[in-house]
Design a protein around this motif. Structure first.
Motif, PDB file in Angstrom:
ATOM      1  N   SER A 117       8.749   6.506  -9.634  1.00 12.93           N
ATOM      2  CA  SER A 117       9.475   5.386 -10.230  1.00 12.93           C
ATOM      3  C   SER A 117      10.067   5.806 -11.570  1.00 12.93           C
ATOM      4  CB  SER A 117       8.533   4.207 -10.424  1.00 12.93           C
ATOM      5  OG  SER A 117       7.564   4.533 -11.402  1.00 12.93           O
ATOM      6  N   ALA A 118      10.858   4.926 -12.139  1.00 13.41           N
ATOM      7  CA  ALA A 118      11.445   5.182 -13.454  1.00 13.41           C
ATOM      8  C   ALA A 118      10.342   5.298 -14.508  1.00 13.41           C
ATOM      9  CB  ALA A 118      12.428   4.074 -13.819  1.00 13.41           C
ATOM     10  N   PHE A 119       9.284   4.491 -14.353  1.00 12.41           N
ATOM     11  CA  PHE A 119       8.172   4.571 -15.305  1.00 12.41           C
ATOM     12  C   PHE A 119       7.479   5.926 -15.219  1.00 12.41           C
ATOM     13  CE2 PHE A 119       3.711   3.937 -16.509  1.00 12.41           C
ATOM     14  CZ  PHE A 119       3.903   3.555 -17.828  1.00 12.41           C
ATOM     15  N   ASP A 120       7.349   6.486 -14.009  1.00 12.65           N
ATOM     16  CA  ASP A 120       6.751   7.817 -13.854  1.00 12.65           C
ATOM     17  C   ASP A 120       7.576   8.869 -14.585  1.00 12.65           C
ATOM     18  OD1 ASP A 120       4.678   6.798 -12.327  1.00 12.65           O
ATOM     19  OD2 ASP A 120       5.724   7.171 -10.435  1.00 12.65           O
ATOM     20  N   HIS A 121       8.902   8.780 -14.461  1.00 11.71           N
ATOM     21  CA  HIS A 121       9.774   9.724 -15.172  1.00 11.71           C
ATOM     22  C   HIS A 121       9.626   9.566 -16.684  1.00 11.71           C
ATOM     23  CE1 HIS A 121      11.813  11.399 -11.755  1.00 11.71           C
ATOM     24  NE2 HIS A 121      12.110  10.205 -11.291  1.00 11.71           N
ATOM     25  N   PHE A 122       9.580   8.315 -17.148  1.00 13.46           N
ATOM     26  CA  PHE A 122       9.429   8.052 -18.576  1.00 13.46           C
ATOM     27  C   PHE A 122       8.111   8.609 -19.093  1.00 13.46           C
ATOM     28  CE2 PHE A 122       7.774   5.214 -21.908  1.00 13.46           C
ATOM     29  CZ  PHE A 122       8.740   5.428 -22.882  1.00 13.46           C
ATOM     30  N   ARG A 123       7.029   8.353 -18.363  1.00 17.52           N
ATOM     31  CA  ARG A 123       5.706   8.834 -18.783  1.00 17.52           C
ATOM     32  C   ARG A 123       5.671  10.359 -18.848  1.00 17.52           C
ATOM     33  NH1 ARG A 123       1.593   6.790 -14.890  1.00 17.52           N
ATOM     34  NH2 ARG A 123       2.313   8.557 -13.706  1.00 17.52           N
ATOM     35  N   ASP A 169       0.824  -1.209   0.000  1.00 16.24           N
ATOM     36  CA  ASP A 169       0.000   0.000   0.000  1.00 16.24           C
ATOM     37  C   ASP A 169       0.857   1.257   0.000  1.00 16.24           C
ATOM     38  OD1 ASP A 169       0.919  -0.716   2.510  1.00 16.24           O
ATOM     39  OD2 ASP A 169      -0.715   0.292   3.560  1.00 16.24           O
ATOM     40  N   ASN A 170       2.142   1.119   0.273  1.00 10.05           N
ATOM     41  CA  ASN A 170       3.053   2.257   0.291  1.00 10.05           C
ATOM     42  C   ASN A 170       4.058   2.169  -0.852  1.00 10.05           C
ATOM     43  OD1 ASN A 170       4.075   4.641   1.379  1.00 10.05           O
ATOM     44  ND2 ASN A 170       5.686   3.545   2.442  1.00 10.05           N
ATOM     45  N   GLY A 171       3.760   1.433  -1.884  1.00 15.13           N
ATOM     46  CA  GLY A 171       4.675   1.322  -3.018  1.00 15.13           C
ATOM     47  C   GLY A 171       5.937   0.558  -2.669  1.00 15.13           C
ATOM     48  N   HIS A 172       5.850  -0.347  -1.721  1.00 10.39           N
ATOM     49  CA  HIS A 172       6.981  -1.164  -1.271  1.00 10.39           C
ATOM     50  C   HIS A 172       8.130  -0.310  -0.761  1.00 10.39           C
ATOM     51  CE1 HIS A 172       5.103  -4.840  -2.549  1.00 10.39           C
ATOM     52  NE2 HIS A 172       4.805  -4.278  -3.704  1.00 10.39           N
ATOM     53  N   GLY A 173       7.814   0.783  -0.100  1.00 12.80           N
ATOM     54  CA  GLY A 173       8.833   1.599   0.548  1.00 12.80           C
ATOM     55  C   GLY A 173       9.461   2.661  -0.322  1.00 12.80           C
TER      56      GLY A 173
END
Length: 77
Positions: free
Chosen positions: A52-58, A43-47
């Motif tokens: 994430s890298a995908f967020d930067h890419f998007r 629930d916390n994005g595994h710490g």
């Protein structure tokens, strides 16, 4: 002085404990609590504490697409 068999048993027990997933999980939870780090739950994005890298890419793809679609085409002669 300890008996040699007692030293062997102690070494075996310590090795078994250190390789135990339950022990490592407990130590990790205590470390995160002591240092004020967020929990490692799903629930916390595994710490994770940031994007994430995908967020930067998007975000980068969105920005490039936005620049591409808003460019003015040169007038035809």
């Amino acid at each position: 002085m300890k008996a040699p068999w007692m030293l062997l048993f102690e070494a075996w027990a310590v090795q078994k404990l250190l390789r135990s997933p339950a022990f490592n999980s407990m130590v990790q939870k205590a470390y995160r609590k002591i240092n004020g780090l967020p929990p490692m739950g799903p629930d916390n994005g595994h710490g994770r504490t940031g994007p994430s890298a995908f967020d930067h890419f998007r975000t980068e793809v969105k920005n490039q697409f936005r620049e591409l679609t808003w460019q003015k085409k040169p007038p035809r002669n």
